[in-house]
Design an enzyme around this catalytic site. Structure first.
Site, PDB file in Angstrom:
ATOM      1  N   GLU A 123       0.470  -1.292   0.132  1.00  0.00           N
ATOM      2  CA  GLU A 123      -0.096   0.090  -0.052  1.00  0.00           C
ATOM      3  C   GLU A 123       0.749   1.203   0.243  1.00  0.00           C
ATOM      4  OE1 GLU A 123      -3.527   0.305   2.342  1.00  0.00           O
ATOM      5  OE2 GLU A 123      -3.663  -2.151   2.314  1.00  0.00           O
ATOM      6  N   TYR A 145      -2.966   5.199   7.362  1.00  0.00           N
ATOM      7  CA  TYR A 145      -2.336   4.024   7.594  1.00  0.00           C
ATOM      8  C   TYR A 145      -1.319   3.723   6.405  1.00  0.00           C
ATOM      9  CZ  TYR A 145      -1.136  -1.059   6.622  1.00  0.00           C
ATOM     10  OH  TYR A 145      -0.730  -2.417   6.567  1.00  0.00           O
ATOM     11  N   LYS A 149       3.072   3.703   7.377  1.00  0.00           N
ATOM     12  CA  LYS A 149       3.957   2.486   6.963  1.00  0.00           C
ATOM     13  C   LYS A 149       4.927   3.078   6.042  1.00  0.00           C
ATOM     14  CE  LYS A 149       3.260  -1.240   7.870  1.00  0.00           C
ATOM     15  NZ  LYS A 149       3.940  -2.095   9.006  1.00  0.00           N
TER      16      LYS A 149
HETATM   17  N1  NAD Z   1      -2.872  -8.187   6.937  1.00  0.00           N
HETATM   18  C1  NAD Z   1      -2.441  -7.905   5.561  1.00  0.00           C
HETATM   19  O1  NAD Z   1      -2.834  -8.034   4.585  1.00  0.00           O
HETATM   20  C2  NAD Z   1      -0.850  -7.058   5.473  1.00  0.00           C
HETATM   21  C3  NAD Z   1      -0.448  -6.820   4.239  1.00  0.00           C
HETATM   22  C4  NAD Z   1       0.771  -6.374   4.138  1.00  0.00           C
HETATM   23  C5  NAD Z   1       1.546  -5.841   5.297  1.00  0.00           C
HETATM   24  N2  NAD Z   1       0.953  -6.300   6.581  1.00  0.00           N
HETATM   25  C6  NAD Z   1       1.733  -5.690   7.688  1.00  0.00           C
HETATM   26  O2  NAD Z   1       1.861  -6.853   8.564  1.00  0.00           O
HETATM   27  C7  NAD Z   1       2.011  -6.461   9.579  1.00  0.00           C
HETATM   28  C8  NAD Z   1       1.012  -7.322  10.634  1.00  0.00           C
HETATM   29  O3  NAD Z   1      -0.286  -7.290   9.954  1.00  0.00           O
HETATM   30  P1  NAD Z   1      -1.269  -8.115  10.777  1.00  0.00           P
HETATM   31  O4  NAD Z   1      -2.605  -8.092   9.405  1.00  0.00           O
HETATM   32  O5  NAD Z   1      -0.872  -9.370  11.169  1.00  0.00           O
HETATM   33  O6  NAD Z   1      -2.150  -6.966  11.773  1.00  0.00           O
HETATM   34  P2  NAD Z   1      -2.757  -7.394  13.026  1.00  0.00           P
HETATM   35  O7  NAD Z   1      -3.677  -6.132  13.148  1.00  0.00           O
HETATM   36  O8  NAD Z   1      -3.819  -8.663  12.858  1.00  0.00           O
HETATM   37  O9  NAD Z   1      -1.655  -7.480  14.245  1.00  0.00           O
HETATM   38  C9  NAD Z   1      -1.084  -6.325  14.660  1.00  0.00           C
HETATM   39  C10 NAD Z   1      -0.422  -6.779  16.012  1.00  0.00           C
HETATM   40  O10 NAD Z   1       0.241  -5.685  16.492  1.00  0.00           O
HETATM   41  C11 NAD Z   1       0.234  -5.645  18.120  1.00  0.00           C
HETATM   42  N3  NAD Z   1       0.337  -4.256  18.129  1.00  0.00           N
HETATM   43  C12 NAD Z   1      -0.500  -3.162  17.730  1.00  0.00           C
HETATM   44  N4  NAD Z   1       0.149  -1.881  18.334  1.00  0.00           N
HETATM   45  C13 NAD Z   1       1.215  -2.310  19.152  1.00  0.00           C
HETATM   46  C14 NAD Z   1       2.329  -1.676  19.969  1.00  0.00           C
HETATM   47  N5  NAD Z   1       2.126  -0.158  19.918  1.00  0.00           N
HETATM   48  N6  NAD Z   1       2.902  -2.180  20.792  1.00  0.00           N
HETATM   49  C15 NAD Z   1       3.145  -3.633  20.415  1.00  0.00           C
HETATM   50  N7  NAD Z   1       2.152  -4.464  19.809  1.00  0.00           N
HETATM   51  C16 NAD Z   1       1.253  -3.888  19.015  1.00  0.00           C
HETATM   52  C17 NAD Z   1      -1.264  -5.818  18.058  1.00  0.00           C
HETATM   53  O11 NAD Z   1      -1.811  -6.190  19.407  1.00  0.00           O
HETATM   54  C18 NAD Z   1      -1.715  -7.154  17.155  1.00  0.00           C
HETATM   55  O12 NAD Z   1      -1.328  -8.342  17.996  1.00  0.00           O
HETATM   56  C19 NAD Z   1       1.583  -5.185   9.913  1.00  0.00           C
HETATM   57  O13 NAD Z   1       2.792  -4.530  10.136  1.00  0.00           O
HETATM   58  C20 NAD Z   1       0.816  -4.607   8.611  1.00  0.00           C
HETATM   59  O14 NAD Z   1       0.915  -3.227   8.284  1.00  0.00           O
HETATM   60  C21 NAD Z   1      -0.302  -6.765   6.698  1.00  0.00           C
END
Ligand code: NAD
Length: 330
Positions: A123, A145, A149
């Site tokens: 993104e 968001y 990132k």
């Molecule tokens: N889900 C997708 O499709 C996708 C795609 C590309 C990249 N990402 C990236 O992958 C990573 C994980 O995504 P996801 O889908 O598993 O997200 P998610 O929202 O399921 O999980 C995020 C986790 O981070 C923890 N968290 C949030 N703020 C925090 C803080 N300040 N300190 C400590 N822990 C904290 C939350 O408790 C949660 O367990 C993210 O960085 C996201 O940007 C996700």
């Protein structure tokens, strides 16, 4: 190897921890997670008693984290506020966690001279009508968001260039699979369909994303962890894209439900039309897609059918209900 995973109680992080223990049972993992609404220790039930696993409930923005991180080889930063809809009406937490939290971890990596892997997203490149972005394409994010990132990516790059912190950035397309919080598109479609509720689709439903089964992404992260070249950015994608409306129809079809459950709703602001990335670099490291969309969506639907207790508790929580009503103007 001694690994710090942040955000390991979330969707991708928990799948990654379970994947690593299956593949490298001797590795040690410290999971640091604040347990926001998206963090769920149930996701890690099967490994919580593993003597090589430790959990620390902490915010990645916390300055005293440093004292817990002696003896580790790498920090892999999954922790983030990750839902675009929430970023639109509450950007502050996104800026704090996604930008300041990443900075805080980079400072620790610098002081302790350890590798840092930033889990980023496609993104950050923004929308593209035709063709695909590669790792050198400019960043052009559209919402709080993706801009938080993108900011974290830039700070990570600066720590490699200025302080020689060994870094990698992994930008993947949309993930789907087990344990994804049901506010996200695919689990929302599946769980609403199971409950015979309407499937809300933004705008005309022709928004396109590339989709990757979460385990394929975990394999890419594993490869970068072991073979990634310092300072490099790696795109990770199935290179398979499909409009949202087609995904909803596929899910209804798999569940034997009627397409009349689909309901078009008012679009969200700043909605990117299409994301697409090229991933030649990760392929050169030896990575390829193992689970195509047909197989992955079947596995995912099956998981949500078999784990109703996991998602029903979440969907019945006041927190989820408030967010759902706000997002879809109900
Ligand atoms: N889900 C997708 O499709 C996708 C795609 C590309 C990249 N990402 C990236 O992958 C990573 C994980 O995504 P996801 O889908 O598993 O997200 P998610 O929202 O399921 O999980 C995020 C986790 O981070 C923890 N968290 C949030 N703020 C925090 C803080 N300040 N300190 C400590 N822990 C904290 C939350 O408790 C949660 O367990 C993210 O960085 C996201 O940007 C996700």
């Amino acid at each position: 190897m001694n690994i710090v995973v942040t955000g390991g109680a979330g969707f991708i992080g928990s799948n990654f921890i379970k994947y690593i223990f299956k593949r490298y049972p001797e590795y040690k993992i410290l999971n640091i997670d604040k347990l926001t609404y998206a963090g769920n220790l149930e996701n890690l039930k099967e490994i919580e008693k593993n003597p090589n696993y430790k959990f620390l409930k902490k915010d990645i923005c916390n300055k005293d984290l440093e004292e817990f991180l002696d003896g580790y080889d790498v920090i892999i930063n999954f922790a983030a506020e990750s839902h675009v809809d929430r970023a639109i009406y509450g950007p502050e937490e996104f800026l704090k966690t996604d930008i300041f939290g990443t900075f805080n971890l980079l400072e620790i990596a610098k002081k302790k001279n350890i590798k840092f892997i930033q889990i980023s997203t496609d993104e950050v490149y923004g929308s593209i009508e035709e063709g695909s972005f590669d790792e050198n394409s400019p960043l052009n994010p559209s919402n709080p968001y993706s801009s938080s990132k993108a900011s974290a990516d830039l700070i990570t790059i600066s720590y490699f260039k200025t302080y020689k912190v060994p870094t990698n950035i992994i930008r993947s397309c949309n993930n789907y699979g087990p344990n994804q919080y049901p506010e996200k598109f695919i689990p929302l479609m599946i769980t609403n369909a199971i409950e015979n509720k309407k499937l809300p689709i933004y705008g005309d439903g022709l928004y396109r994303r590339e989709w990757i089964y979460v385990i394929d992404n975990c394999k890419a992260i594993d490869l970068v962890l072991h073979k990634g070249k310092e300072g490099e950015i790696y795109n990770v994608s199935s290179e398979f894209s499909i409009p949202n409306i087609e995904i909803a129809k596929k899910i209804l079809n798999l569940l034997g439900k009627d397409e009349s459950l689909i309901e078009f709703v008012k679009d969200r602001p700043g909605h990117d039309r299409r994301y697409s990335i090229k991933c030649e670099k990760i392929k050169k490291l030896g990575w390829h897609i193992e689970t195509d969309f047909e197989k992955g969506i079947e596995l995912t639907v099956k998981w949500y059918i078999e784990n109703k207790n996991w998602w029903r508790i979440i969907k019945e929580s006041p927190q989820f209900i408030t967010h759902y009503k706000k997002t879809y103007n109900l």
